[in-house]
Design a protein around this motif. Sequence first.
Motif, PDB file in Angstrom:
ATOM      1  N   LEU A  12       0.687  -1.275   0.116  1.00 37.89           N
ATOM      2  CA  LEU A  12       0.366  -0.612   0.047  1.00 37.89           C
ATOM      3  C   LEU A  12       0.433   1.672   0.035  1.00 37.89           C
ATOM      4  O   LEU A  12       0.933   1.819  -0.785  1.00 37.89           O
ATOM      5  N   ALA A  13       2.275   1.308   0.716  1.00 42.43           N
ATOM      6  CA  ALA A  13       2.811   2.202   1.069  1.00 42.43           C
ATOM      7  C   ALA A  13       3.876   2.910  -0.164  1.00 42.43           C
ATOM      8  O   ALA A  13       3.371   3.631  -1.030  1.00 42.43           O
ATOM      9  N   GLU A  14       4.159   1.877  -1.276  1.00 44.62           N
ATOM     10  CA  GLU A  14       4.579   1.662  -2.487  1.00 44.62           C
ATOM     11  C   GLU A  14       3.512   2.603  -3.374  1.00 44.62           C
ATOM     12  O   GLU A  14       4.611   3.100  -4.388  1.00 44.62           O
ATOM     13  N   ASN A  15       2.432   1.945  -3.214  1.00 40.40           N
ATOM     14  CA  ASN A  15       1.114   2.040  -4.326  1.00 40.40           C
ATOM     15  C   ASN A  15       1.117   3.886  -4.271  1.00 40.40           C
ATOM     16  O   ASN A  15       0.428   4.655  -4.539  1.00 40.40           O
ATOM     17  N   VAL A  16       0.930   4.485  -2.185  1.00 37.77           N
ATOM     18  CA  VAL A  16       0.000   5.550  -2.395  1.00 37.77           C
ATOM     19  C   VAL A  16       1.317   6.818  -1.901  1.00 37.77           C
ATOM     20  O   VAL A  16       1.230   7.922  -2.414  1.00 37.77           O
ATOM     21  N   HIS A  17       2.594   6.435  -1.487  1.00 38.67           N
ATOM     22  CA  HIS A  17       3.312   7.402  -1.067  1.00 38.67           C
ATOM     23  C   HIS A  17       4.692   6.900  -1.980  1.00 38.67           C
ATOM     24  O   HIS A  17       5.979   7.065  -2.080  1.00 38.67           O
ATOM     25  N   GLU A  18       4.754   6.697  -3.606  1.00 40.25           N
ATOM     26  CA  GLU A  18       6.023   7.315  -4.212  1.00 40.25           C
ATOM     27  C   GLU A  18       6.619   7.818  -3.965  1.00 40.25           C
ATOM     28  O   GLU A  18       7.776   7.445  -4.290  1.00 40.25           O
ATOM     29  N   ASP A  19       6.393   9.467  -3.933  1.00 39.39           N
ATOM     30  CA  ASP A  19       7.514  10.555  -3.366  1.00 39.39           C
ATOM     31  C   ASP A  19       7.874   9.863  -2.650  1.00 39.39           C
ATOM     32  O   ASP A  19       8.783  11.339  -2.227  1.00 39.39           O
ATOM     33  N   TYR A  20       7.131   9.061  -1.048  1.00 38.11           N
ATOM     34  CA  TYR A  20       8.148   9.383   0.032  1.00 38.11           C
ATOM     35  C   TYR A  20       8.695   8.006   0.428  1.00 38.11           C
ATOM     36  O   TYR A  20       7.482   8.068   1.687  1.00 38.11           O
ATOM     37  N   LEU A  86      -5.501   4.009  -0.832  1.00 33.78           N
ATOM     38  CA  LEU A  86      -5.901   4.389  -2.089  1.00 33.78           C
ATOM     39  C   LEU A  86      -6.754   5.010  -2.239  1.00 33.78           C
ATOM     40  O   LEU A  86      -8.110   5.254  -1.309  1.00 33.78           O
ATOM     41  N   GLU A  87      -6.390   5.499  -4.001  1.00 30.44           N
ATOM     42  CA  GLU A  87      -8.038   5.885  -4.735  1.00 30.44           C
ATOM     43  C   GLU A  87      -9.116   5.472  -4.342  1.00 30.44           C
ATOM     44  O   GLU A  87     -10.060   6.498  -4.351  1.00 30.44           O
ATOM     45  N   ARG A  88      -9.458   4.160  -4.133  1.00 25.78           N
ATOM     46  CA  ARG A  88     -10.461   3.731  -4.557  1.00 25.78           C
ATOM     47  C   ARG A  88     -11.223   3.255  -3.220  1.00 25.78           C
ATOM     48  O   ARG A  88     -12.166   3.460  -2.843  1.00 25.78           O
ATOM     49  N   GLY A  89     -10.781   3.845  -1.975  1.00 26.25           N
ATOM     50  CA  GLY A  89     -10.906   3.441  -0.680  1.00 26.25           C
ATOM     51  C   GLY A  89     -10.731   5.458  -0.335  1.00 26.25           C
ATOM     52  O   GLY A  89     -11.543   5.833   0.753  1.00 26.25           O
ATOM     53  N   ARG A  90     -11.197   6.193  -0.924  1.00 29.02           N
ATOM     54  CA  ARG A  90     -10.917   7.405  -0.571  1.00 29.02           C
ATOM     55  C   ARG A  90     -12.197   7.877  -0.807  1.00 29.02           C
ATOM     56  O   ARG A  90     -12.831   7.150  -1.695  1.00 29.02           O
ATOM     57  N   GLY A  91     -12.929   9.412  -0.178  1.00 26.48           N
ATOM     58  CA  GLY A  91     -13.979   9.442  -0.156  1.00 26.48           C
ATOM     59  C   GLY A  91     -15.557   8.791   0.534  1.00 26.48           C
ATOM     60  O   GLY A  91     -16.174   8.956   0.901  1.00 26.48           O
TER      61      GLY A  91
END
Length: 157
Positions: A12-20, A86-91
């Motif tokens: 999940l971290a690798e997919n969400v926080h690519e810049d960190y 993740l994007e699908r979990g937002r909102g």
Amino acid sequence: MQPHDLPTMINLAENVHEDYPEDDAIFAERLALYPQGCYLLSAGGEPCGYILSHPWAYAKPPELNCLLGEIPSAPDTYYIHDLAILERGRGLGAGAVITDKIVAHARSEGFDNISLVAVGGSNPFWAAQGFGEVVIEALTPKLRSYDDTAAFMVRQL
């Protein structure tokens, strides 16, 4: 979160926080040092995010990709190291729900504030959760090591 959840959290971290990016050892250490502050989030029965949090020293956020070694013996803030969804979990309100759970936990442990470093333009989300930016000039170089918009934010309890 349990130790067997680490591969999922790291993915999940690798997919969400690519810049960190952070080494796998960072996640394992946070979970080992303070498991009661680590949660895996799910939507529809599938993992969609996580939060890592722990007691810490006020206005001394850990550097990105840095092992802690230990929790301070006299912590004076409850620190949110990372919230990733993740994007699908937002909102879906998961971020607010887990933040409320962390706030309740911090209060039950006797903390009067929660702090974090907001990155990647997440400041509006954290402001909606009751956090406000606190400018401390000495933190500027450390914050810029995250990104140009990073902000130290605090919520009083």
